[in-house]
Design a protein around this motif. Structure first.
Motif, PDB file in Angstrom:
ATOM      1  N   PRO A 124     -21.170  15.667   5.338  1.00  0.00           N
ATOM      2  CA  PRO A 124     -20.514  14.396   4.982  1.00  0.00           C
ATOM      3  C   PRO A 124     -20.986  13.267   5.891  1.00  0.00           C
ATOM      4  N   PRO A 125     -20.914  12.033   5.424  1.00  0.00           N
ATOM      5  CA  PRO A 125     -21.247  10.893   6.295  1.00  0.00           C
ATOM      6  C   PRO A 125     -20.338  10.879   7.525  1.00  0.00           C
ATOM      7  N   ASP A 126     -20.845  10.372   8.620  1.00  0.00           N
ATOM      8  CA  ASP A 126     -20.067  10.348   9.859  1.00  0.00           C
ATOM      9  C   ASP A 126     -18.764   9.570   9.707  1.00  0.00           C
ATOM     10  N   ASP A 127     -18.775   8.553   8.856  1.00  0.00           N
ATOM     11  CA  ASP A 127     -17.571   7.729   8.692  1.00  0.00           C
ATOM     12  C   ASP A 127     -16.823   8.061   7.399  1.00  0.00           C
ATOM     13  N   PHE A 128     -17.009   9.259   6.879  1.00  0.00           N
ATOM     14  CA  PHE A 128     -16.354   9.667   5.634  1.00  0.00           C
ATOM     15  C   PHE A 128     -14.834   9.537   5.753  1.00  0.00           C
ATOM     16  N   ASP A 129     -14.262  10.128   6.805  1.00  0.00           N
ATOM     17  CA  ASP A 129     -12.810  10.070   6.979  1.00  0.00           C
ATOM     18  C   ASP A 129     -12.326   8.643   7.218  1.00  0.00           C
ATOM     19  N   ALA A 130     -13.069   7.884   8.005  1.00  0.00           N
ATOM     20  CA  ALA A 130     -12.670   6.500   8.289  1.00  0.00           C
ATOM     21  C   ALA A 130     -12.685   5.664   7.008  1.00  0.00           C
ATOM     22  N   PHE A 131     -13.698   5.878   6.169  1.00  0.00           N
ATOM     23  CA  PHE A 131     -13.773   5.131   4.908  1.00  0.00           C
ATOM     24  C   PHE A 131     -12.553   5.407   4.050  1.00  0.00           C
ATOM     25  N   TRP A 132     -12.242   6.687   3.855  1.00  0.00           N
ATOM     26  CA  TRP A 132     -11.130   7.023   2.970  1.00  0.00           C
ATOM     27  C   TRP A 132      -9.772   6.687   3.592  1.00  0.00           C
ATOM     28  N   SER A 133      -9.657   6.782   4.905  1.00  0.00           N
ATOM     29  CA  SER A 133      -8.406   6.367   5.550  1.00  0.00           C
ATOM     30  C   SER A 133      -8.148   4.896   5.313  1.00  0.00           C
ATOM     31  N   GLY A 134      -9.208   4.096   5.368  1.00  0.00           N
ATOM     32  CA  GLY A 134      -9.062   2.672   5.111  1.00  0.00           C
ATOM     33  C   GLY A 134      -8.653   2.379   3.680  1.00  0.00           C
ATOM     34  N   LYS A 135      -9.225   3.120   2.740  1.00  0.00           N
ATOM     35  CA  LYS A 135      -8.879   2.903   1.333  1.00  0.00           C
ATOM     36  C   LYS A 135      -7.438   3.339   1.036  1.00  0.00           C
ATOM     37  N   ILE A 136      -7.003   4.426   1.655  1.00  0.00           N
ATOM     38  CA  ILE A 136      -5.629   4.882   1.455  1.00  0.00           C
ATOM     39  C   ILE A 136      -4.642   3.889   2.077  1.00  0.00           C
ATOM     40  N   ALA A 137      -5.005   3.321   3.222  1.00  0.00           N
ATOM     41  CA  ALA A 137      -4.155   2.303   3.840  1.00  0.00           C
ATOM     42  C   ALA A 137      -4.036   1.084   2.928  1.00  0.00           C
ATOM     43  N   ALA A 138      -5.148   0.702   2.287  1.00  0.00           N
ATOM     44  CA  ALA A 138      -5.103  -0.425   1.360  1.00  0.00           C
ATOM     45  C   ALA A 138      -4.228  -0.105   0.150  1.00  0.00           C
ATOM     46  N   LEU A 139      -4.288   1.137  -0.298  1.00  0.00           N
ATOM     47  CA  LEU A 139      -3.442   1.562  -1.413  1.00  0.00           C
ATOM     48  C   LEU A 139      -1.967   1.497  -1.024  1.00  0.00           C
ATOM     49  N   LYS A 140      -1.642   1.969   0.151  1.00  0.00           N
ATOM     50  CA  LYS A 140      -0.247   1.996   0.591  1.00  0.00           C
ATOM     51  C   LYS A 140       0.321   0.592   0.807  1.00  0.00           C
ATOM     52  N   ALA A 141      -0.565  -0.380   0.962  1.00  0.00           N
ATOM     53  CA  ALA A 141      -0.109  -1.767   1.097  1.00  0.00           C
ATOM     54  C   ALA A 141       0.322  -2.357  -0.239  1.00  0.00           C
ATOM     55  N   VAL A 142       0.016  -1.649  -1.328  1.00  0.00           N
ATOM     56  CA  VAL A 142       0.420  -2.070  -2.672  1.00  0.00           C
ATOM     57  C   VAL A 142       1.644  -1.251  -3.072  1.00  0.00           C
ATOM     58  N   SER A 143       2.711  -1.924  -3.471  1.00  0.00           N
ATOM     59  CA  SER A 143       3.918  -1.211  -3.899  1.00  0.00           C
ATOM     60  C   SER A 143       3.608  -0.311  -5.093  1.00  0.00           C
ATOM     61  N   ILE A 144       4.176   0.893  -5.100  1.00  0.00           N
ATOM     62  CA  ILE A 144       3.905   1.841  -6.176  1.00  0.00           C
ATOM     63  C   ILE A 144       4.482   1.368  -7.514  1.00  0.00           C
ATOM     64  N   HIS A 145       5.655   0.765  -7.510  1.00  0.00           N
ATOM     65  CA  HIS A 145       6.256   0.098  -8.662  1.00  0.00           C
ATOM     66  C   HIS A 145       6.185   0.944  -9.938  1.00  0.00           C
ATOM     67  N   PRO A 146       6.764   2.135  -9.952  1.00  0.00           N
ATOM     68  CA  PRO A 146       6.709   2.973 -11.157  1.00  0.00           C
ATOM     69  C   PRO A 146       7.572   2.415 -12.287  1.00  0.00           C
ATOM     70  N   GLN A 147       7.038   2.438 -13.485  1.00  0.00           N
ATOM     71  CA  GLN A 147       7.758   1.995 -14.675  1.00  0.00           C
ATOM     72  C   GLN A 147       7.746   3.139 -15.685  1.00  0.00           C
ATOM     73  N   LEU A 148       8.927   3.658 -16.031  1.00  0.00           N
ATOM     74  CA  LEU A 148       9.036   4.778 -16.964  1.00  0.00           C
ATOM     75  C   LEU A 148       9.651   4.315 -18.285  1.00  0.00           C
ATOM     76  N   THR A 149       9.017   4.739 -19.369  1.00  0.00           N
ATOM     77  CA  THR A 149       9.533   4.473 -20.710  1.00  0.00           C
ATOM     78  C   THR A 149       9.748   5.804 -21.409  1.00  0.00           C
ATOM     79  N   GLN A 150      10.999   6.110 -21.725  1.00  0.00           N
ATOM     80  CA  GLN A 150      11.283   7.417 -22.310  1.00  0.00           C
ATOM     81  C   GLN A 150      10.797   7.486 -23.753  1.00  0.00           C
ATOM     82  N   GLY A 151      10.260   8.651 -24.108  1.00  0.00           N
ATOM     83  CA  GLY A 151       9.806   8.909 -25.465  1.00  0.00           C
ATOM     84  C   GLY A 151      10.324  10.236 -25.960  1.00  0.00           C
TER      85      GLY A 151
END
Length: 395
Positions: A95-122
């Motif tokens: 793996p690239p040397d910064d593989f973990d750092a890259f994905w940790s950064g992307k996950i941190a960016a994801l967590k900065a966005v509210s999950i905001h689940p919307q469910l519609t029953q069917g």
């Protein structure tokens, strides 16, 4: 399965209807599904012949035999496979040397966005099951779209996330309803930011236009790869399941085939809440396979020459999205199916990825299984996957 240096013998039978064919058929043997190491003609006596081959190191062989009967418009192709010391097959590149750092950064960016689940029953179409369409927010203003099912009034449920094979298509309600009927909290998400239940014409238009050759989108830029949003969708879906009050806090399985297997391995490598993965003929394995003289798996990331992009940049980008590299981070229970004559997700790369996994694991080697299962369906995998679901429920 052979030791390095042992001779493989493939038995060949050629029939024209019910009549054995006499004559010869051409064959090619490829090391790792890529480099041609032998070529010749096999003599057919009463329709039968034999082809032999070997290699002196760990890896696979793919034998391809072609026959064209007089008057036929095209050749008939048959394939046979073999593996040498499968447990010793190594990754083509670290793996690239910064593989973990890259994905940790992307996950941190994801967590900065509210999950905001919307469910519609069917309509679940089954008694005792609740069914919902669900959307969640993802990075870059995109959405995660999927479906959720659960047994009515039940708590302490194991959770399963199903991720999708390649293509652009609607989701089948039964994929989650059937699991809910078996006592699972079941979530299934689209690989794309699209509604889950539109007409076939809608998905065909998407496939023919904006999502045509979607694996090539951003394939030379790790910040723009189409798979970045896809893998973060999977991570977020696991986050959502861990927040469901019905989850038993013990069992969380992610499963899929082909591109779904690719996503399953990536998700298990990224998310610590995943306790098991199941991947049949997983794609995305060994993007740098050519560097080890073997065929890489779909989407043949760095071979997309028609895109007119820098091949060096494509290779470097691919390493951040290689299932083989996510597999080095997989510590949960794993079940993987591999087809020995699969030319879409070649077995040598799948085995290289599997060998990187760190937890308890099982590989199912299916000798006559192709990617499209037109020769021999992957029944062994389906049976083992069913057994895995039962085992994870404590049965």
């Amino acid at each position: 399965i052979y030791a390095p240096g042992e001779t493989v013998t493939w038995s060949v039978i050629v029939m024209a209807g019910e009549k054995p064919v006499t004559g010869t058929a051409g064959y090619v043997i490829r090391r790792g599904g890529a480099d041609e190491i032998a070529r010749g003609e096999v003599e057919l006596i009463d329709g039968k012949g034999r082809v032999t081959g070997t290699r002196g190191d760990p890896g696979t062989l793919l034998m391809e035999i072609r026959f064209k009967a007089p008057g036929d418009a095209k050749e008939t192709i048959g394939r046979g496979g073999a593996i040498f010391a499968p447990e010793q097959i190594k990754a083509s590149m670290a793996p690239p040397d910064d593989f973990d750092a890259f994905w940790s950064g992307k996950i941190a960016a994801l967590k900065a966005v509210s999950i905001h689940p919307q469910l519609t029953q069917g309509d679940a179409g089954a008694p005792g099951v609740e069914y919902f369409k669900i959307t969640m927010d993802n990075v870059g203003g995109t959405k995660i779209q999927g479906q959720l099912a659960r047994p009515v009034g039940k708590k302490d449920l194991p959770a399963a996330l199903q991720v999708q094979y390649a293509g652009v298509y609607k989701l089948d309600r039964n994929w989650v309803v059937d699991k809910a009927k078996q006592g699972w909290l079941a979530l299934n998400i689209m690989a794309h930011d699209l509604p889950i239940d539109e007409s076939p014409e809608f998905y065909k238009k998407q496939s023919d236009t904006v999502l045509k050759d979607y694996p090539g989108i951003g394939c030379d830029d790790r910040e723009a790869s189409y798979f970045l949003r896809m893998f973060l969708s999977c991570y977020r879906a696991v986050d959502y399941l861990t927040e469901c009050p019905e989850w038993n806090r013990k069992t969380l399985l992610v499963h899929g085939g082909s591109q779904g297997g690719y996503q399953a391995i990536a998700t298990a490598g990224l998310h610590p809440a995943v306790t098991a993965l199941s991947a049949n003929v997983p794609a995305g394995c060994d993007h740098t396979g050519k560097q080890a003289q073997r065929a890489p798996g779909w989407p043949n990331w760095a071979s997309r020459t028609w895109l007119k992009k820098d091949p060096t940049r494509m290779i470097e980008t691919s390493r951040y999205f290689d299932a083989m590299n996510f597999a080095t981070r997989v510590k949960c229970q794993a079940l993987v199916g591999v087809g020995l004559i699969d030319t879409t997700c070649p077995p040598e790369g799948v085995l290289a990825a599997y060998n990187q996994m760190q937890g308890p694991k099982k590989i199912l080697i299916m000798p006559r299984t192709t990617h499209g299962s037109d020769v021999e369906p992957p029944d062994a995998y389906y049976q083992a996957n069913g057994a895995l679901f039962h085992q994870l429920k404590g049965k």
